[in-house]
Design a protein around this motif. Structure first.
Motif, PDB file in Angstrom:
ATOM      1  N   ARG A  15       0.876  -1.166   0.000  1.00  0.00           N
ATOM      2  CA  ARG A  15       0.000   0.000   0.000  1.00  0.00           C
ATOM      3  C   ARG A  15       0.916   1.218   0.000  1.00  0.00           C
ATOM      4  NH1 ARG A  15      -2.585  -3.636  -1.305  1.00  0.00           N
ATOM      5  NH2 ARG A  15      -4.401  -4.561  -0.320  1.00  0.00           N
ATOM      6  N   LEU A  16       1.249   1.691  -1.205  1.00  0.00           N
ATOM      7  CA  LEU A  16       2.232   2.753  -1.364  1.00  0.00           C
ATOM      8  C   LEU A  16       1.560   3.998  -1.907  1.00  0.00           C
ATOM      9  CD1 LEU A  16       5.176   3.866  -1.619  1.00  0.00           C
ATOM     10  CD2 LEU A  16       5.236   2.817  -3.905  1.00  0.00           C
ATOM     11  N   ALA A  17       1.810   5.140  -1.266  1.00  0.00           N
ATOM     12  CA  ALA A  17       1.346   6.433  -1.769  1.00  0.00           C
ATOM     13  C   ALA A  17       2.545   7.209  -2.297  1.00  0.00           C
ATOM     14  CB  ALA A  17       0.645   7.224  -0.674  1.00  0.00           C
ATOM     15  N   ILE A  18       2.364   7.837  -3.456  1.00  0.00           N
ATOM     16  CA  ILE A  18       3.389   8.689  -4.040  1.00  0.00           C
ATOM     17  C   ILE A  18       2.776  10.065  -4.235  1.00  0.00           C
ATOM     18  CG2 ILE A  18       4.937   9.070  -5.992  1.00  0.00           C
ATOM     19  CD1 ILE A  18       4.955   6.076  -6.489  1.00  0.00           C
ATOM     20  N   THR A  19       3.273  11.062  -3.523  1.00  0.00           N
ATOM     21  CA  THR A  19       2.723  12.401  -3.597  1.00  0.00           C
ATOM     22  C   THR A  19       3.728  13.349  -4.231  1.00  0.00           C
ATOM     23  OG1 THR A  19       3.550  13.319  -1.487  1.00  0.00           O
ATOM     24  CG2 THR A  19       1.612  11.886  -1.378  1.00  0.00           C
ATOM     25  N   GLY A  20       3.226  14.429  -4.800  1.00  0.00           N
ATOM     26  CA  GLY A  20       4.123  15.419  -5.384  1.00  0.00           C
ATOM     27  C   GLY A  20       3.371  16.416  -6.228  1.00  0.00           C
ATOM     28  N   PRO A  21       3.972  17.563  -6.497  1.00  0.00           N
ATOM     29  CA  PRO A  21       3.341  18.566  -7.361  1.00  0.00           C
ATOM     30  C   PRO A  21       3.357  18.123  -8.814  1.00  0.00           C
ATOM     31  CG  PRO A  21       5.554  19.269  -6.757  1.00  0.00           C
ATOM     32  CD  PRO A  21       5.274  18.017  -5.979  1.00  0.00           C
ATOM     33  N   ALA A  22       2.657  18.846  -9.653  1.00  0.00           N
ATOM     34  CA  ALA A  22       2.636  18.542 -11.078  1.00  0.00           C
ATOM     35  C   ALA A  22       4.056  18.554 -11.639  1.00  0.00           C
ATOM     36  CB  ALA A  22       1.774  19.562 -11.817  1.00  0.00           C
ATOM     37  N   GLY A  23       4.370  17.553 -12.454  1.00  0.00           N
ATOM     38  CA  GLY A  23       5.676  17.485 -13.072  1.00  0.00           C
ATOM     39  C   GLY A  23       6.756  16.824 -12.248  1.00  0.00           C
ATOM     40  N   SER A  24       6.399  16.302 -11.092  1.00  0.00           N
ATOM     41  CA  SER A  24       7.409  15.698 -10.217  1.00  0.00           C
ATOM     42  C   SER A  24       7.732  14.253 -10.595  1.00  0.00           C
ATOM     43  CB  SER A  24       6.963  15.769  -8.753  1.00  0.00           C
ATOM     44  OG  SER A  24       5.708  15.138  -8.566  1.00  0.00           O
ATOM     45  N   GLY A  25       6.920  13.648 -11.471  1.00  0.00           N
ATOM     46  CA  GLY A  25       7.219  12.289 -11.938  1.00  0.00           C
ATOM     47  C   GLY A  25       6.483  11.190 -11.210  1.00  0.00           C
ATOM     48  N   LYS A  26       5.284  11.481 -10.725  1.00  0.00           N
ATOM     49  CA  LYS A  26       4.547  10.489  -9.945  1.00  0.00           C
ATOM     50  C   LYS A  26       4.170   9.262 -10.777  1.00  0.00           C
ATOM     51  CE  LYS A  26       1.372  13.494  -8.735  1.00  0.00           C
ATOM     52  NZ  LYS A  26       1.984  14.725  -9.311  1.00  0.00           N
ATOM     53  N   THR A  27       3.599   9.487 -11.950  1.00  0.00           N
ATOM     54  CA  THR A  27       3.178   8.362 -12.789  1.00  0.00           C
ATOM     55  C   THR A  27       4.373   7.544 -13.255  1.00  0.00           C
ATOM     56  OG1 THR A  27       1.341   9.745 -13.576  1.00  0.00           O
ATOM     57  CG2 THR A  27       1.808   7.710 -14.802  1.00  0.00           C
ATOM     58  N   TYR A  28       5.376   8.227 -13.757  1.00  0.00           N
ATOM     59  CA  TYR A  28       6.598   7.577 -14.226  1.00  0.00           C
ATOM     60  C   TYR A  28       7.221   6.742 -13.114  1.00  0.00           C
ATOM     61  CZ  TYR A  28      11.288   7.277 -16.358  1.00  0.00           C
ATOM     62  OH  TYR A  28      12.475   6.840 -16.887  1.00  0.00           O
ATOM     63  N   GLY A  29       7.354   7.344 -11.940  1.00  0.00           N
ATOM     64  CA  GLY A  29       7.957   6.642 -10.811  1.00  0.00           C
ATOM     65  C   GLY A  29       7.123   5.473 -10.342  1.00  0.00           C
ATOM     66  N   ALA A  30       5.799   5.634 -10.342  1.00  0.00           N
ATOM     67  CA  ALA A  30       4.919   4.541  -9.919  1.00  0.00           C
ATOM     68  C   ALA A  30       5.072   3.337 -10.838  1.00  0.00           C
ATOM     69  CB  ALA A  30       3.464   5.013  -9.902  1.00  0.00           C
ATOM     70  N   LEU A  31       5.190   3.584 -12.125  1.00  0.00           N
ATOM     71  CA  LEU A  31       5.365   2.478 -13.073  1.00  0.00           C
ATOM     72  C   LEU A  31       6.703   1.779 -12.872  1.00  0.00           C
ATOM     73  CD1 LEU A  31       3.836   4.140 -16.245  1.00  0.00           C
ATOM     74  CD2 LEU A  31       3.060   1.994 -15.205  1.00  0.00           C
ATOM     75  N   LEU A  32       7.766   2.543 -12.638  1.00  0.00           N
ATOM     76  CA  LEU A  32       9.069   1.918 -12.406  1.00  0.00           C
ATOM     77  C   LEU A  32       9.029   1.029 -11.167  1.00  0.00           C
ATOM     78  CD1 LEU A  32      11.602   4.808 -13.147  1.00  0.00           C
ATOM     79  CD2 LEU A  32      11.066   2.842 -14.585  1.00  0.00           C
ATOM     80  N   VAL A  33       8.407   1.519 -10.102  1.00  0.00           N
ATOM     81  CA  VAL A  33       8.292   0.724  -8.871  1.00  0.00           C
ATOM     82  C   VAL A  33       7.491  -0.543  -9.149  1.00  0.00           C
ATOM     83  CG1 VAL A  33       7.323   0.660  -6.538  1.00  0.00           C
ATOM     84  CG2 VAL A  33       8.550   2.693  -7.321  1.00  0.00           C
ATOM     85  N   ALA A  34       6.390  -0.403  -9.892  1.00  0.00           N
ATOM     86  CA  ALA A  34       5.548  -1.562 -10.207  1.00  0.00           C
ATOM     87  C   ALA A  34       6.322  -2.605 -11.006  1.00  0.00           C
ATOM     88  CB  ALA A  34       4.316  -1.114 -10.977  1.00  0.00           C
ATOM     89  N   PHE A  35       7.087  -2.169 -11.993  1.00  0.00           N
ATOM     90  CA  PHE A  35       7.852  -3.114 -12.799  1.00  0.00           C
ATOM     91  C   PHE A  35       8.948  -3.785 -11.967  1.00  0.00           C
ATOM     92  CE2 PHE A  35       6.648  -0.260 -16.547  1.00  0.00           C
ATOM     93  CZ  PHE A  35       5.531  -1.021 -16.833  1.00  0.00           C
ATOM     94  N   GLY A  36       9.487  -3.061 -10.982  1.00  0.00           N
ATOM     95  CA  GLY A  36      10.481  -3.659 -10.098  1.00  0.00           C
ATOM     96  C   GLY A  36       9.891  -4.739  -9.210  1.00  0.00           C
ATOM     97  N   ILE A  37       8.647  -4.544  -8.797  1.00  0.00           N
ATOM     98  CA  ILE A  37       7.963  -5.565  -7.994  1.00  0.00           C
ATOM     99  C   ILE A  37       7.660  -6.783  -8.860  1.00  0.00           C
ATOM    100  CG2 ILE A  37       5.822  -6.083  -6.740  1.00  0.00           C
ATOM    101  CD1 ILE A  37       5.797  -3.131  -5.880  1.00  0.00           C
ATOM    102  N   GLY A  38       7.254  -6.535 -10.092  1.00  0.00           N
ATOM    103  CA  GLY A  38       6.980  -7.624 -11.018  1.00  0.00           C
ATOM    104  C   GLY A  38       5.535  -8.066 -11.001  1.00  0.00           C
ATOM    105  N   GLY A  39       5.121  -8.704 -12.070  1.00  0.00           N
ATOM    106  CA  GLY A  39       3.749  -9.177 -12.180  1.00  0.00           C
ATOM    107  C   GLY A  39       2.964  -8.377 -13.199  1.00  0.00           C
ATOM    108  N   LYS A  40       1.680  -8.643 -13.256  1.00  0.00           N
ATOM    109  CA  LYS A  40       0.779  -8.008 -14.215  1.00  0.00           C
ATOM    110  C   LYS A  40       0.326  -6.661 -13.662  1.00  0.00           C
ATOM    111  CE  LYS A  40      -3.319  -9.201 -16.987  1.00  0.00           C
ATOM    112  NZ  LYS A  40      -4.403 -10.193 -17.155  1.00  0.00           N
ATOM    113  N   VAL A  41       0.560  -5.594 -14.431  1.00  0.00           N
ATOM    114  CA  VAL A  41       0.358  -4.227 -13.946  1.00  0.00           C
ATOM    115  C   VAL A  41      -0.814  -3.564 -14.675  1.00  0.00           C
ATOM    116  CG1 VAL A  41       1.400  -1.931 -13.686  1.00  0.00           C
ATOM    117  CG2 VAL A  41       2.814  -3.991 -13.411  1.00  0.00           C
ATOM    118  N   ALA A  42      -1.669  -2.903 -13.896  1.00  0.00           N
ATOM    119  CA  ALA A  42      -2.753  -2.090 -14.449  1.00  0.00           C
ATOM    120  C   ALA A  42      -2.638  -0.679 -13.888  1.00  0.00           C
ATOM    121  CB  ALA A  42      -4.117  -2.680 -14.100  1.00  0.00           C
ATOM    122  N   LEU A  43      -3.069   0.291 -14.695  1.00  0.00           N
ATOM    123  CA  LEU A  43      -3.033   1.690 -14.262  1.00  0.00           C
ATOM    124  C   LEU A  43      -4.404   2.307 -14.468  1.00  0.00           C
ATOM    125  CD1 LEU A  43      -0.227   4.260 -14.793  1.00  0.00           C
ATOM    126  CD2 LEU A  43      -2.563   4.909 -15.354  1.00  0.00           C
TER     127      LEU A  43
END
Length: 228
Positions: A15-43
Motif C-alpha cells: 500500500r504505497l502512496a506517491i505524492t508530489g506537485p505537477a511534473g514531479s514524476g509520480k506516474t513515471y515513478g509509480a510504473l518503475l516501482v511496479a515493474f520492479g515488484i513484477g507481475g501483471k500491472v494495471a493503471l
C-alpha cells in the motif's frame, strides 16, 4: 484458542502512496516501482490519457476514467482489476476522488447547496461513509496498490548552494482528505527535481534517505513484502 497470537509478519500486499506537485514524476515513478515488484500491472488513469504516455517503460494495461470521479467508479475499477487478475494496480490519481469533478468535495457542496442541511459539518456525515468505503476497498484488495496524489503547491525562499536566496516551487500536503497518509504502508514525497523523501515508512527501509524512484525501489519493496 485465545484472543492473542505470537506476532509474525507474513507476506504482505503493498500500500504505497506517491505524492508530489505537477511534473514531479509520480506516474513515471509509480510504473518503475511496479515493474520492479513484477507481475501483471494495471493503471487507473484519471489524468486525461497520461497513463498511455509511458508504454515504452514496459507492459501494462490502462483503464481511463473520466469525470465525474465518483467513489463508485474507483471501487468498480479496483474490483475489476482484482477480477482480471492484475498483481499491481496504480491509481493515478487518488486526488480526483476528493477534489475532482464529482469527487467528495463536490458531493459535500451539493448537499449543503441543496438545503438538505445548512450545517457543513452535518453534511460530512453523509460524505464520510463513501470515503471510508474507498479506503476499505484499497486496504482489502488482493492487488498491490500504488496510489499517486497531487500535492498542494506553494513557493518558498530557499538558500541555494551558492548561498543566495531563490524562489522554488515546493510540494505540501497531498490533495486528499486529511489523514489519508495513515492508511498506507509507505509514503514517498516527490519534489519538482524528482527527488524522493519519505514521510512515512513502516518498512523502515527508506528512513532518512533521499533518492529517485527506480525499478530497484520496487525490487527492494518486493523483498520486504515477501519477508525475505
Amino acid at each position: 484458542m485465545g484472543l492473542f497470537h505470537k506476532a509474525e509478519r507474513q507476506r504482505a500486499k503493498l500500500r504505497l502512496a506517491i505524492t508530489g506537485p505537477a511534473g514531479s514524476g509520480k506516474t513515471y515513478g509509480a510504473l518503475l516501482v511496479a515493474f520492479g515488484i513484477g507481475g501483471k500491472v494495471a493503471l487507473l488513469d484519471t489524468e486525461n490519457g497520461s497513463g498511455d504516455l509511458y508504454s515504452s517503460l514496459g507492459d501494462y494495461d490502462v483503464c481511463t476514467m473520466h469525470a465525474p470521479y465518483t467513489i463508485t467508479k474507483y471501487i468498480t475499477a479496483i474490483k475489476e482489476a482484482e477480477k482480471t487478475g492484475y498483481d499491481i494496480l496504480i491509481i493515478d490519481s487518488l486526488s480526483h476522488a476528493w477534489n475532482g469533478e464529482g469527487g467528495l468535495l463536490d458531493v459535500h457542496g451539493s448537499i449543503v447547496d441543496s438545503g438538505r442541511t445548512s450545517n457543513s459539518w452535518a453534511a460530512w456525515r453523509q460524505v464520510t461513509p463513501a470515503q471510508n468505503r474507498l479506503i476499505e476497498c484499497i486496504l482489502n484488495s488482493n492487488c498491490h496498490i500504488i496510489a499517486t496524489m497531487r500535492s498542494k503547491t506553494d513557493y518558498a525562499q530557499i538558500e541555494n548552494e551558492r548561498g543566495k536566496t531563490e524562489i522554488r516551487k515546493v510540494g505540501l500536503a497531498p490533495v486528499q482528505r486529511d489523514g489519508i497518509d495513515y492508511e498506507f504502508t509507505t509514503v514517498f514525497d516527490l519534489n519538482v527535481n524528482h527527488a524522493v523523501s519519505v514521510s512515512k515508512d513502516r518498512t523502515s527501509i527508506f528512513d532518512g534517505q533521499i533518492f529517485t524512484l527506480s525499478r530497484e525501489t520496487g525490487e527492494t519493496l518486493k523483498k520486504w513484502l515477501d519477508n525475505e
